[in-house]
Write an enzyme that holds these catalytic residues in place. Structure first.
Site, PDB file in Angstrom:
ATOM      1  N   TYR A  41       0.676  11.608  15.234  1.00  0.00           N
ATOM      2  CA  TYR A  41       1.431  10.698  14.370  1.00  0.00           C
ATOM      3  C   TYR A  41       2.190   9.674  15.208  1.00  0.00           C
ATOM      4  O   TYR A  41       2.180   8.466  14.904  1.00  0.00           O
ATOM      5  CB  TYR A  41       2.396  11.500  13.502  1.00  0.00           C
ATOM      6  CG  TYR A  41       3.299  10.649  12.649  1.00  0.00           C
ATOM      7  CD1 TYR A  41       2.800   9.957  11.547  1.00  0.00           C
ATOM      8  CD2 TYR A  41       4.659  10.527  12.942  1.00  0.00           C
ATOM      9  CE1 TYR A  41       3.624   9.163  10.757  1.00  0.00           C
ATOM     10  CE2 TYR A  41       5.490   9.741  12.159  1.00  0.00           C
ATOM     11  CZ  TYR A  41       4.976   9.072  11.070  1.00  0.00           C
ATOM     12  OH  TYR A  41       5.791   8.283  10.293  1.00  0.00           O
ATOM     13  N   THR A  44       0.837  -1.194   0.000  1.00  0.00           N
ATOM     14  CA  THR A  44       0.000   0.000   0.000  1.00  0.00           C
ATOM     15  C   THR A  44       0.876   1.249   0.000  1.00  0.00           C
ATOM     16  O   THR A  44       1.976   1.259   0.550  1.00  0.00           O
ATOM     17  CB  THR A  44      -0.968   0.022   1.191  1.00  0.00           C
ATOM     18  OG1 THR A  44      -0.236   0.204   2.415  1.00  0.00           O
ATOM     19  CG2 THR A  44      -1.779  -1.278   1.263  1.00  0.00           C
ATOM     20  N   GLY A  45       0.385   2.292  -0.646  1.00  0.00           N
ATOM     21  CA  GLY A  45       1.144   3.532  -0.718  1.00  0.00           C
ATOM     22  C   GLY A  45       2.464   3.365  -1.443  1.00  0.00           C
ATOM     23  O   GLY A  45       3.495   3.884  -1.003  1.00  0.00           O
TER      24      GLY A  45
END
Length: 263
Positions: A152, A13-14
């Site tokens: 984050y 992913t990404g």
């Protein structure tokens, strides 16, 4: 070294740029059939085309993993996969005074819940086939958070936690779950961030000077530099291969010694 990835299908992913692209390209070079994921069709297809041009096998899958519909679309395009690398995520440099509850919810959705969405959709097939690899891209800020970007930092801790929980769930199935924990890696957005904050921190000179200053003061480590994407990709590839059959519930730190811990 042959990692025995020929015939395996991997979704990263990404992977339309940066760290994810490096992972996808190395897995393909090791013989895996790679699904390149992103939210921009042109960028994802460009990476897939580069892999095919290098002799590898790759297709593109486009979708927003921050929604159930997007996750469904990507899972359908990927088909049965043997390897899931949950790399997609977002980062911003906001501090405690700037963050709203909505900011916290948004980053959790993209960095944590999106990974859980793909696990729910793809891991049952791995379990049924008796082999699989699930790898979360975490980070040293999970265990040694900084004051900035607390939302984050917390999502990284959640990624590490869910990987270990998943390993316990998959006991005896032939499917492993692990974390690769990078330090500061020199991708485009890191270079842009360092360049932007350099004047306020008194860093000046050419890029080599900025990197040396940042790796000494901002993310101090024993290598005195930022990591490179291919170094993270190598760790992921190891965990995907047959030599890591006995590794599950583990965190593999690739951070130049940023995390100051013996364990």
């Amino acid at each position: 070294m042959d990692l025995h990835l020929k015939g395996r299908r991997a979704l990263v992913t990404g992977s339309s740029s940066g760290l994810g692209e490096a992972i996808a390209r190395l897995l393909a070079a090791e013989g895996a059939d790679v699904v390149v994921h992103g939210r921009n069709a042109a960028r994802a297809e460009a990476v897939a085309e580069t892999i095919r041009g290098d002799g590898g096998a790759a297709t593109a899958a486009v979708g927003d993993l921050g929604t159930d519909e997007g996750a469904d679309a990507v899972a359908a395009l990927a088909g049965p996969v043997d390897i899931l690398v949950n790399n997609a995520g977002v980062y911003d440099h906001m501090g405690w005074d700037d963050l709203t509850s909505g900011d916290w919810a948004d980053i959790y959705n993209v960095n944590v819940i999106a990974a859980a969405r793909m696990i729910r959709r793809l891991v049952p097939g791995m379990r049924a086939r008796g082999w699989g690899r699930v790898i979360q891209i975490g980070g040293g800020l999970a265990s040694q958070p900084m004051a900035d970007a607390p939302h984050y930092n917390a999502t990284l801790a959640a990624r590490h936690n869910l990987a270990t929980s998943l390993a316990r769930e998959l006991k005896g199935t032939g499917v492993t779950s692990n974390v690769v924990s990078p330090g500061a890696i020199l991708v485009d957005h890191v270079r842009e961030l360092v360049t932007r904050i350099a004047p306020a921190r008194g860093w000046s000179g050419e890029w080599a000077d900025l990197e040396r200053a940042a790796s000494g003061e901002w993310v101090p480590n024993d290598a005195d530099r930022f990591g490179r994407p291919h170094e993270i990709a190598g760790a992921v590839a190891y965990l995907c291969g047959a030599y890591a059959d006995y590794v599950s519930g583990a965190t593999l730190r690739v951070d130049g010694g940023t995390v100051r811990s013996a364990f």
